[in-house]
Write a protein that holds these residues in place. Sequence first.
Motif, PDB file in Angstrom:
ATOM      1  N   LYS A  39      83.355  50.343  33.317  1.00 32.59           N
ATOM      2  CA  LYS A  39      82.444  49.361  33.883  1.00 32.59           C
ATOM      3  C   LYS A  39      82.466  49.432  35.411  1.00 32.59           C
ATOM      4  O   LYS A  39      81.413  49.362  36.059  1.00 32.59           O
ATOM      5  N   ALA A  40      83.654  49.601  35.981  1.00 31.98           N
ATOM      6  CA  ALA A  40      83.781  49.710  37.437  1.00 31.98           C
ATOM      7  C   ALA A  40      83.070  50.958  37.944  1.00 31.98           C
ATOM      8  O   ALA A  40      82.386  50.925  38.976  1.00 31.98           O
ATOM      9  N   ILE A  42      80.550  52.534  36.526  1.00 29.25           N
ATOM     10  CA  ILE A  42      79.117  52.353  36.363  1.00 29.25           C
ATOM     11  C   ILE A  42      78.552  51.464  37.468  1.00 29.25           C
ATOM     12  O   ILE A  42      77.519  51.779  38.075  1.00 29.25           O
ATOM     13  N   THR A  43      79.242  50.365  37.768  1.00 23.71           N
ATOM     14  CA  THR A  43      78.738  49.476  38.831  1.00 23.71           C
ATOM     15  C   THR A  43      78.783  50.171  40.187  1.00 23.71           C
ATOM     16  O   THR A  43      77.889  49.990  41.011  1.00 23.71           O
ATOM     17  N   ALA A  44      79.797  51.008  40.412  1.00 30.51           N
ATOM     18  CA  ALA A  44      79.903  51.732  41.677  1.00 30.51           C
ATOM     19  C   ALA A  44      78.757  52.733  41.805  1.00 30.51           C
ATOM     20  O   ALA A  44      78.156  52.874  42.871  1.00 30.51           O
ATOM     21  N   SER A  45      78.436  53.429  40.717  1.00 28.36           N
ATOM     22  CA  SER A  45      77.369  54.412  40.778  1.00 28.36           C
ATOM     23  C   SER A  45      76.012  53.742  40.950  1.00 28.36           C
ATOM     24  O   SER A  45      75.141  54.267  41.641  1.00 28.36           O
ATOM     25  N   LYS A  46      75.828  52.571  40.343  1.00 26.87           N
ATOM     26  CA  LYS A  46      74.558  51.854  40.499  1.00 26.87           C
ATOM     27  C   LYS A  46      74.395  51.359  41.933  1.00 26.87           C
ATOM     28  O   LYS A  46      73.287  51.383  42.481  1.00 26.87           O
ATOM     29  N   SER A  47      75.479  50.924  42.544  1.00 29.61           N
ATOM     30  CA  SER A  47      75.377  50.425  43.919  1.00 29.61           C
ATOM     31  C   SER A  47      75.128  51.583  44.895  1.00 29.61           C
ATOM     32  O   SER A  47      74.495  51.395  45.917  1.00 29.61           O
ATOM     33  N   ASN A  48      75.603  52.768  44.579  1.00 30.53           N
ATOM     34  CA  ASN A  48      75.363  53.936  45.437  1.00 30.53           C
ATOM     35  C   ASN A  48      73.908  54.405  45.342  1.00 30.53           C
ATOM     36  O   ASN A  48      73.358  54.904  46.317  1.00 30.53           O
TER      37      ASN A  48
END
Length: 50
Positions: A39-40, A42-48
């Motif tokens: 989950k971490a 995925i959220t990091a890749s979405k924010s990038n």
Amino acid sequence: MAKRGTPKNGKNKAKHTKLLKQKKEKLRKEKEARAAKLKAIITASKSNEA
């Protein structure tokens, strides 16, 4: 009538149950940790991307 005294395999069964419970708890925690890591990521890749 019920038998008197200690159960024939009482200690072994109790120990086995305890060990199985520990094993299942460990697997559950590992599964939760893996889900949290994913989950971490995925959220990091979405924010990038944004």
